[in-house]
Write a protein that holds these residues in place. Structure first.
Motif, PDB file in Angstrom:
ATOM      1  N   HIS A 148      -1.397 -26.092 -10.064  1.00 15.74           N
ATOM      2  CA  HIS A 148      -1.520 -25.300  -8.837  1.00 15.74           C
ATOM      3  C   HIS A 148      -0.329 -24.358  -8.765  1.00 15.74           C
ATOM      4  O   HIS A 148       0.609 -24.478  -9.563  1.00 15.74           O
ATOM      5  CB  HIS A 148      -1.502 -26.223  -7.602  1.00 15.74           C
ATOM      6  CG  HIS A 148      -0.167 -26.869  -7.402  1.00 15.74           C
ATOM      7  ND1 HIS A 148       0.252 -27.932  -8.166  1.00 15.74           N
ATOM      8  CD2 HIS A 148       0.867 -26.590  -6.565  1.00 15.74           C
ATOM      9  CE1 HIS A 148       1.465 -28.293  -7.804  1.00 15.74           C
ATOM     10  NE2 HIS A 148       1.884 -27.480  -6.830  1.00 15.74           N
ATOM     11  N   ASP A 150       2.672 -22.721  -5.942  1.00 17.16           N
ATOM     12  CA  ASP A 150       3.288 -22.875  -4.618  1.00 17.16           C
ATOM     13  C   ASP A 150       3.156 -21.546  -3.875  1.00 17.16           C
ATOM     14  O   ASP A 150       2.237 -20.779  -4.152  1.00 17.16           O
ATOM     15  CB  ASP A 150       4.756 -23.275  -4.786  1.00 17.16           C
ATOM     16  CG  ASP A 150       4.913 -24.784  -4.965  1.00 17.16           C
ATOM     17  OD1 ASP A 150       3.950 -25.445  -5.343  1.00 17.16           O
ATOM     18  OD2 ASP A 150       6.018 -25.288  -4.700  1.00 17.16           O
ATOM     19  N   HIS A 286       1.899 -25.030 -12.016  1.00 16.00           N
ATOM     20  CA  HIS A 286       2.671 -26.212 -12.395  1.00 16.00           C
ATOM     21  C   HIS A 286       1.925 -27.466 -11.972  1.00 16.00           C
ATOM     22  O   HIS A 286       1.037 -27.433 -11.120  1.00 16.00           O
ATOM     23  CB  HIS A 286       4.087 -26.177 -11.813  1.00 16.00           C
ATOM     24  CG  HIS A 286       4.154 -26.059 -10.327  1.00 16.00           C
ATOM     25  ND1 HIS A 286       3.929 -24.875  -9.654  1.00 16.00           N
ATOM     26  CD2 HIS A 286       4.434 -26.969  -9.365  1.00 16.00           C
ATOM     27  CE1 HIS A 286       4.055 -25.066  -8.361  1.00 16.00           C
ATOM     28  NE2 HIS A 286       4.366 -26.332  -8.149  1.00 16.00           N
ATOM     29  N   ARG A 305      13.156 -28.087  -2.587  1.00 12.56           N
ATOM     30  CA  ARG A 305      12.372 -26.921  -2.983  1.00 12.56           C
ATOM     31  C   ARG A 305      12.667 -25.719  -2.098  1.00 12.56           C
ATOM     32  O   ARG A 305      12.790 -25.861  -0.872  1.00 12.56           O
ATOM     33  CB  ARG A 305      10.902 -27.276  -2.895  1.00 12.56           C
ATOM     34  CG  ARG A 305      10.000 -26.183  -3.408  1.00 12.56           C
ATOM     35  CD  ARG A 305       8.572 -26.653  -3.419  1.00 12.56           C
ATOM     36  NE  ARG A 305       8.042 -26.732  -2.058  1.00 12.56           N
ATOM     37  CZ  ARG A 305       6.850 -27.240  -1.762  1.00 12.56           C
ATOM     38  NH1 ARG A 305       6.082 -27.725  -2.713  1.00 12.56           N
ATOM     39  NH2 ARG A 305       6.421 -27.266  -0.523  1.00 12.56           N
TER      40      ARG A 305
END
Ligand code: FE2
Length: 341
Positions: A148, A150, A286, A305
């Motif tokens: 997917h 981000d 990723h 993150r």
């Protein structure tokens, strides 16, 4: 409408994992001079009592990082699309690690909110909750997370602690996947450039529906930009207002998955404490394998993150304007355009 892309794209971001494995130039190790400057900058911001979210690159001067920064920016947009930065000193407390991470991040881009609540720094760890609860997202569990992307132009992920076992990272070039799909089934490459409904997990911008509708591949001004999360496409099917996926759409998603599962296509590695993975969301997908944590809560897997808008980023397709992932980077482009007049 974005343009229709009907041929493979031969660009540096269209790599295969097998090629990257033999070329370690995607790994940068911070040298002693940069580490020293990071620690001096940390001491200065701590002394001034500055709030983490207010720290800018001017507050966090890193002259010895200037050259690496340029290489990283060239890798992240226009290059292979990702890099690993090794050696952030994270043995201190969590708060200090967050400041070092944020301070370094501001040299690459502008931090953006990662959720509807407006949080700029996310902690990626197992919260013990599961996806049957509407507001829970995959990164808050210990489950495997399929390929997917981000949000914002790039994400940066800092490893503070590893799991007891599992939790490996995989990257794949979404352009290389597109090229394969085009070679094998041009008709399905076209389907993937038509809109798909995604469950927005309650994170949609105000006034937007709970399922966002956007093509997976968007070819705009010569750039192929991807948004893909099969699990949120499948989850959106539970909403009665969302049209059922058609057999060709399912076939296209299955071919996408099949190519992502081919070992020659992806790069797999384990992150160590102090490693930062940075990747362009439009070029790179990723994935994370499931993990088992330590008993001791103080030793459990913990990543931080950031989502950042790059100063050097590509023009974005209009289809990304209201997505929960790319709305902020999109708006920043519009704002900067207006400022420049
Ligand atoms: Fe992710």
């Amino acid at each position: 409408m974005p343009d229709l892309l009907t041929h493979p794209l031969h660009i540096p971001a269209a790599w295969r994992g097998a090629e990257i494995e033999s070329d370690p130039s995607w790994i940068y190790t911070l040298d002693a001079a940069v580490v020293q400057e990071l620690q001096a900058a940390l001491a200065a911001v701590e002394q001034s009592g500055q709030d983490l979210l207010k720290i800018t690159s001017q507050d966090f001067t890193l002259p010895s990082f200037a050259e690496t920064r340029l290489h990283l920016l060239a890798d992240l947009e226009g290059g292979r699309g990702f890099a690993l930065i090794r050696g952030l000193p994270v043995d201190s407390a969590e708060k200090q690690a967050a400041m070092l991470f944020w301070g370094l991040g501001t040299h690459l881009g502008t931090p953006e909110p990662q959720d509807a609540a407006g949080n700029f720094l996310h902690h990626v760890r197992d919260t013990g909750r599961d996806l049957s609860q509407d507001d829970v997202r995959k990164y808050q569990t210990s489950q495997d997370i399929p390929f997917h992307n981000d949000g914002s132009d790039i994400f940066m992920l800092l490893c503070l602690r590893n799991a007891k076992s599992g939790g490996s990272s995989r990257l794949i070039s979404s352009t290389a996947v597109f090229n394969e799909i085009t070679r094998r089934r041009t008709d399905l490459a076209e389907i993937l450039q038509q809109p798909f409904p995604f469950d927005a997990r309650g994170q949609q911008p105000p006034g937007q529906p709970r399922a966002q509708v956007v093509p997976i591949y968007n070819y705009h001004q010569g750039h192929l930009s991807t948004i893909h999360k099969r699990f949120y496409i499948d989850l959106a099917q539970r909403f009665p207002e969302v049209p059922r996926l058609t057999p060709p759409q399912v076939e296209a998603l299955d071919l996408f998955d099949e190519i992502c599962a081919e070992p020659a296509m992806y790069l797999e590695f384990d992150m160590r404490p102090g490693d930062i993975l940075a990747a362009n969301n439009y070029d790179i997908l990723h994935c994370r394998t499931a993990f088992e944590d330590h008993e001791d809560p103080g030793r459990r897997r913990h990543m931080m993150r950031l989502w950042l808008t790059l100063p050097t980023a590509r023009p974005l397709p209009p289809s990304f304007e209201h997505t929960r992932e790319f709305q902020h980077s999109y708006a920043r482009r519009q704002h900067d355009k207006t400022e420049k007049g």
